[in-house]
Design a protein around this motif. Structure first.
Motif, PDB file in Angstrom:
ATOM      1  N   TRP A  92      -6.418   1.259  -2.793  1.00 20.83           N
ATOM      2  CA  TRP A  92      -6.602   2.539  -2.127  1.00 20.83           C
ATOM      3  C   TRP A  92      -7.733   2.475  -1.101  1.00 20.83           C
ATOM      4  N   ALA A  95      -6.251   0.774   1.920  1.00 18.40           N
ATOM      5  CA  ALA A  95      -5.277   1.637   2.596  1.00 18.40           C
ATOM      6  C   ALA A  95      -5.955   2.781   3.344  1.00 18.40           C
ATOM      7  N   ASN A  96      -6.984   3.367   2.735  1.00 19.29           N
ATOM      8  CA  ASN A  96      -7.643   4.538   3.324  1.00 19.29           C
ATOM      9  C   ASN A  96      -8.686   4.184   4.382  1.00 19.29           C
ATOM     10  N   SER A  97      -8.982   2.900   4.532  1.00 22.01           N
ATOM     11  CA  SER A  97      -9.991   2.493   5.520  1.00 22.01           C
ATOM     12  C   SER A  97      -9.476   2.616   6.949  1.00 22.01           C
ATOM     13  N   ASN A  98      -8.149   2.692   7.089  1.00 21.69           N
ATOM     14  CA  ASN A  98      -7.514   2.746   8.409  1.00 21.69           C
ATOM     15  C   ASN A  98      -7.768   1.503   9.244  1.00 21.69           C
ATOM     16  N   GLU A 126       1.682   2.988   1.822  1.00 23.05           N
ATOM     17  CA  GLU A 126       0.450   2.999   2.615  1.00 23.05           C
ATOM     18  C   GLU A 126       0.083   1.592   3.076  1.00 23.05           C
ATOM     19  N   LYS A 200     -12.956   3.322  -4.515  1.00 21.58           N
ATOM     20  CA  LYS A 200     -12.173   3.417  -3.279  1.00 21.58           C
ATOM     21  C   LYS A 200     -12.921   4.072  -2.121  1.00 21.58           C
ATOM     22  N   ARG A 201     -13.709   5.118  -2.394  1.00 23.05           N
ATOM     23  CA  ARG A 201     -14.423   5.769  -1.294  1.00 23.05           C
ATOM     24  C   ARG A 201     -15.520   4.871  -0.746  1.00 23.05           C
ATOM     25  N   GLU A 204     -13.806   2.187   1.405  1.00 22.43           N
ATOM     26  CA  GLU A 204     -13.440   2.723   2.724  1.00 22.43           C
ATOM     27  C   GLU A 204     -14.632   2.657   3.670  1.00 22.43           C
TER      28      GLU A 204
END
Length: 254
Positions: A92, A95-98, A126, A200-201, A204
């Motif tokens: 995650w 995926a959320n790091s863009n 994702e 995950k945060r 990111e």
């Protein structure tokens, strides 16, 4: 400090003089024997890959399509294992790091799964948008690729030297033994790494810090300066090349 049972005749280290000067000075003062710093061995004595896993060279074609310094390469080595929760947090975060990513997931390295079956359906979708997952990669070739801007690693010494040699800054996720000290050197001494907690945060943010933010640019500059020093060390007249020659002379004199 190393404490051999019998006095050594010499030390041979896969390192470079400029990387660990204080540690090398201490070793020389304590043991008073020749100390040869002939690293990085993959540069001074290159050999074909000895990996027991087949390298997926198709990932190089994928890298060719990415923007320069845009990809985070993720590989936690040939031994480390992780549980599903840790692997899912990593997924995650990526995926959320863009940011585009190349992720090596060794078969059987996620406990209870053969390969990537732990990934949720939504997460698979994702990942397909911007990432590529492989079972194993030609690491030295990947790290030297123009598209790779960062290396998320367990910080084993071989991986550390390979990243240092290519001027690639690192996200540091050590597991055990020397990896903890290597991670500390990368982040606090050489200023080319970020030690991370796998959530995950945080992942990111750490990826963006490394690839996009000014902090990452500063670390990349430090990494490139170290890379230039590696090139000098392994070239004719450099410290590693001279040490290798001295080692050969020492062995022949025994």
């Amino acid at each position: 400090m190393i404490t051999p049972k019998t006095p050594p005749s010499a030390f041979i280290w896969n390192t470079l003089e400029f990387l660990e000067p204080s540690a090398l000075t201490q070793i020389r003062q304590n043991y008073q024997v020749p100390t040869f710093t002939i690293g990085p061995l993959h540069k001074t004595a290159p050999t074909p890959s000895t990996s027991f896993l087949e390298e997926d060279t198709d990932c190089i074609t994928w890298l060719d399509k990415q923007e320069p310094k845009s990809v985070i390469y993720v590989s936690l080595g040939s031994i480390a294992n992780m549980d599903q929760n840790l692997a899912t947090e990593m997924a995650w975060g990526l995926a959320n790091s863009n940011q585009p990513f190349l992720w090596v997931i060794r078969p059987g390295s996620v406990q209870g799964y053969k390969w990537v079956e732990f990934l949720e359906e939504g997460l698979v979708a994702e990942i397909k948008v911007r990432g590529l997952i492989v079972k194993w990669a030609p690491q030295k070739e990947v790290l030297s690729h123009k598209a790779v801007g960062g290396f998320w690693s367990h910080c084993g010494w071989n991986s550390t030297l390979e990243s240092v040699s290519e001027g690639v800054p690192m996200l540091c996720q050590p597991f055990s033994v020397d990896q903890l000290m290597n991670a500390r050197y990368l982040s606090h001494v050489w200023k080319m790494g970020i030690e991370i907690v796998v959530e995950k945060r945080e992942i990111e943010g750490a990826i963006r810090r490394l690839l996009v933010d000014k902090e990452g640019e500063e670390m990349r500059q430090s990494a490139m300066e170290i890379q230039e020093n590696v090139k000098l060390a392994v070239s004719h007249g450099g410290s590693s090349q001279n040490s290798l020659n001295n080692m050969v002379e020492f062995i022949l004199s025994l």
